[in-house]
Design an enzyme around this catalytic site. Sequence first.
Site, PDB file in Angstrom:
ATOM      1  N   ARG A  40       5.300  -0.403  -5.070  1.00 44.84           N
ATOM      2  CA  ARG A  40       5.011  -1.178  -3.861  1.00 44.84           C
ATOM      3  C   ARG A  40       3.963  -2.251  -4.119  1.00 44.84           C
ATOM      4  NH1 ARG A  40       6.713   1.723   0.788  1.00 44.84           N
ATOM      5  NH2 ARG A  40       5.136   0.718   2.070  1.00 44.84           N
ATOM      6  N   GLU A  66       8.520 -15.188  -9.225  1.00 40.96           N
ATOM      7  CA  GLU A  66       7.944 -13.888  -8.868  1.00 40.96           C
ATOM      8  C   GLU A  66       7.442 -13.121 -10.082  1.00 40.96           C
ATOM      9  OE1 GLU A  66       9.961 -11.895  -4.956  1.00 40.96           O
ATOM     10  OE2 GLU A  66      11.268 -12.096  -6.692  1.00 40.96           O
ATOM     11  N   ASN A  92      -2.981   1.959   5.993  1.00 40.82           N
ATOM     12  CA  ASN A  92      -2.169   0.774   5.696  1.00 40.82           C
ATOM     13  C   ASN A  92      -2.102  -0.081   6.944  1.00 40.82           C
ATOM     14  OD1 ASN A  92      -1.614   1.879   3.227  1.00 40.82           O
ATOM     15  ND2 ASN A  92       0.531   2.336   3.647  1.00 40.82           N
ATOM     16  N   GLY A  93      -2.206  -1.397   6.793  1.00 44.65           N
ATOM     17  CA  GLY A  93      -2.070  -2.282   7.940  1.00 44.65           C
ATOM     18  C   GLY A  93      -3.284  -3.180   8.112  1.00 44.65           C
ATOM     19  N   TRP A 142      -3.411  -2.569  -1.509  1.00 47.50           N
ATOM     20  CA  TRP A 142      -3.135  -3.970  -1.822  1.00 47.50           C
ATOM     21  C   TRP A 142      -4.082  -4.788  -0.956  1.00 47.50           C
ATOM     22  CZ3 TRP A 142      -0.636  -8.299   0.660  1.00 47.50           C
ATOM     23  CH2 TRP A 142      -0.184  -9.288  -0.222  1.00 47.50           C
ATOM     24  N   HIS A 200      16.990 -37.268  -3.646  1.00 47.02           N
ATOM     25  CA  HIS A 200      16.037 -37.505  -2.561  1.00 47.02           C
ATOM     26  C   HIS A 200      14.633 -37.034  -2.927  1.00 47.02           C
ATOM     27  CE1 HIS A 200      19.105 -38.778   0.367  1.00 47.02           C
ATOM     28  NE2 HIS A 200      19.877 -37.903  -0.271  1.00 47.02           N
ATOM     29  N   LYS A 245       5.977  -4.592  -2.545  1.00 45.46           N
ATOM     30  CA  LYS A 245       7.401  -4.364  -2.328  1.00 45.46           C
ATOM     31  C   LYS A 245       7.775  -4.516  -0.866  1.00 45.46           C
ATOM     32  CE  LYS A 245      11.585  -3.269  -3.462  1.00 45.46           C
ATOM     33  NZ  LYS A 245      12.385  -4.246  -4.230  1.00 45.46           N
ATOM     34  N   CYS A 261       0.824  -1.188   0.000  1.00 47.58           N
ATOM     35  CA  CYS A 261       0.000   0.000   0.000  1.00 47.58           C
ATOM     36  C   CYS A 261       0.868   1.252   0.000  1.00 47.58           C
ATOM     37  CB  CYS A 261      -0.962   0.038   1.177  1.00 47.58           C
ATOM     38  SG  CYS A 261      -2.051  -1.382   1.311  1.00 47.58           S
ATOM     39  N   GLU A 302      17.479 -18.236  -4.806  1.00 50.41           N
ATOM     40  CA  GLU A 302      17.178 -16.879  -5.253  1.00 50.41           C
ATOM     41  C   GLU A 302      16.831 -16.847  -6.739  1.00 50.41           C
ATOM     42  OE1 GLU A 302      16.708 -12.699  -5.303  1.00 50.41           O
ATOM     43  OE2 GLU A 302      16.471 -14.270  -3.790  1.00 50.41           O
ATOM     44  N   LYS A 350      13.222 -15.513  -8.189  1.00 54.69           N
ATOM     45  CA  LYS A 350      13.068 -14.443  -9.175  1.00 54.69           C
ATOM     46  C   LYS A 350      12.191 -14.892 -10.344  1.00 54.69           C
ATOM     47  CE  LYS A 350      14.844 -11.245  -7.161  1.00 54.69           C
ATOM     48  NZ  LYS A 350      14.167 -11.878  -6.052  1.00 54.69           N
TER      49      LYS A 350
END
Length: 611
Positions: free
Chosen positions: A27, A491, A99-100, A75, A507, A606, A2, A484, A488
């Site tokens: 964000r 995402e 926000n929150g 968001w 395994h 973000k 947000c 990582e 990426k």
Amino acid sequence: MCGIIGYTGHREASGILLEGLRRLEYRGYDSAGIAILSPGSPARVARCEGKLGRLRDLIALEPIHGHCGIGHTRWATHGRPTEANAHPHRQGKVSIIHNGIIENHIALRTELQAAGCVFASETDSEIFAHMIDRDLAKDGSDFRAAVARALGRVRGTWAICVLHDDHPGEIVAGRHNAPLLIGLGTHADHAENFVASDVAAILEHTRRVVDLDDGDVALVTPKSIQVFDVDGRAVTRAERHVDWSTVAAEKDGFKHFMLKEIHEQPRVISDALAGRMSYEQADINLGVDLAVDGVRRILLLACGTSHHAALCGKTMIERLARIPVEVDLASEFRYRVPIVEPGTLAVAISQSGETADTMAALREAKRLGASTLAICNVVGSSIARAADQVIYTHAGPEISVASTKAFTSQLTVFMLLALHLAKHRGALDDEALRLRMTQLAAVPEAMGHLLGQLPAVRTIARRYMHARDFLYLGRGLGYPVALEGALKLKEISYVHAEGYASGEMKHGPIALVDENLPVVVIALRGPGYEKVLSNLSEVRARGGKIIALATMGDRDIADMADDVVLVPDVDEMLQPLVATVPLQLLAYHIADLRGTDVDQPRNLAKSVTVE
């Protein structure tokens, strides 16, 4: 997540609010809105589902005039991404953005409905509008106190801005476990002030900011700010100057912010190193006093990409400084009833410095008696202020939701921290330390060479852009790089990808290997190299398509892989810095070729400021 911006002053508010929201788009959000107040008139609200362009079109058709207003990008948490759930929310004479998350929203909503309140949205945030409006309807003389009383009844997290029709020119702002700051106007002839959740929203107008502390409630007018703490006492919060430029937050000719930020990494590494390595004294200056002799154990607390950096940091610190290190997902730390012994240093790693889970883990470690250190990018952020000490990564604003330069700057700081600890524990002599510093200083040039391989990586990306799944394998420090790289890809391209330690392939994951599965293998020379080659053979025998990251000069691997990306030969401890760049580019090009929203991928924000 947000975005919040507020303005009160002499200028038309709508343009300032819309431009501020544009600078907060990175964000992540799914709806947007503004409310603007003019003396003698009720506040007018414009909001919509979707991107900011739709809101601009609405306001172009029906302009909203006034010199005081608030804006928000949402968001979705409570309630779907719809116009009705978009902020600002309005009740009576009150307009709010938030926000929150309100944890006790069900009880409060039930109480308000029983008192006759009718809700227009599914959100928890609308509760604030009802509580404040009811309070001020009884006694509208103290706007700030009414907001403070409402906040006192809420459990959860909030950054909130409030307008009231009877108080033109005034914004009441408050925060608790969510970022919010006040921007001080600098216009010589006219008074104005700003409120924002992120300094990027107001950099065009001011570099002077005041960070609110948890529990603070501020009354902001064009000519003044008054800040009150959680107990209602008037307090003074320190002003600071922001060095980031607005140019740094623009694309600078690149197609996407992510691509720009990938290309910024050589400079970012140089900035992270600047002034911190002394060859003459053979020492590392991090600007912190860690009482190294008393550090017996280190806890690294992080989420997402920062967690992968921490996994690399564990190896760096243990190998060089010989201090035992544990890495915890910050979201899990509190719930395992952790043991914190005397001599424990807890290190919180966060790009934004606002990650809610990491902040909570840091507080828990501190409560249990650990000394605390933050590694983050944003000066004055919540985590930076909560920790006993902080090392800034100096990466500059990172706009793309998918983190790139923040990751490599964190790796750089971890290497510096490992060398600092090793020096002061006597684990490295001066000659060995100078050699390590020389190797580290050469990384930006090596990164620059890698960025010249962009066309080759795009060719590989085109070959595999339609694959439904990817497997990433790495050993040692290559394992967090594999994690990582997979993160990426998933995402920004929405392709399923998993990272595994190479030794774990037999395994379970080997069952997935067939002619349709691309397998990305980090196969740089060093310990375990021969074992990685064995993994390559196992994949090849089952028809998997192999994309190998190999060290320059490696002539053996070309016969075993379908595609090879060569990276400079650097010390093993520094391999994650160079190996991650081609994986960032691979993810970027696959996403770009598939036509996804690279900078603002769906469902992601973000800065994750709720748990």
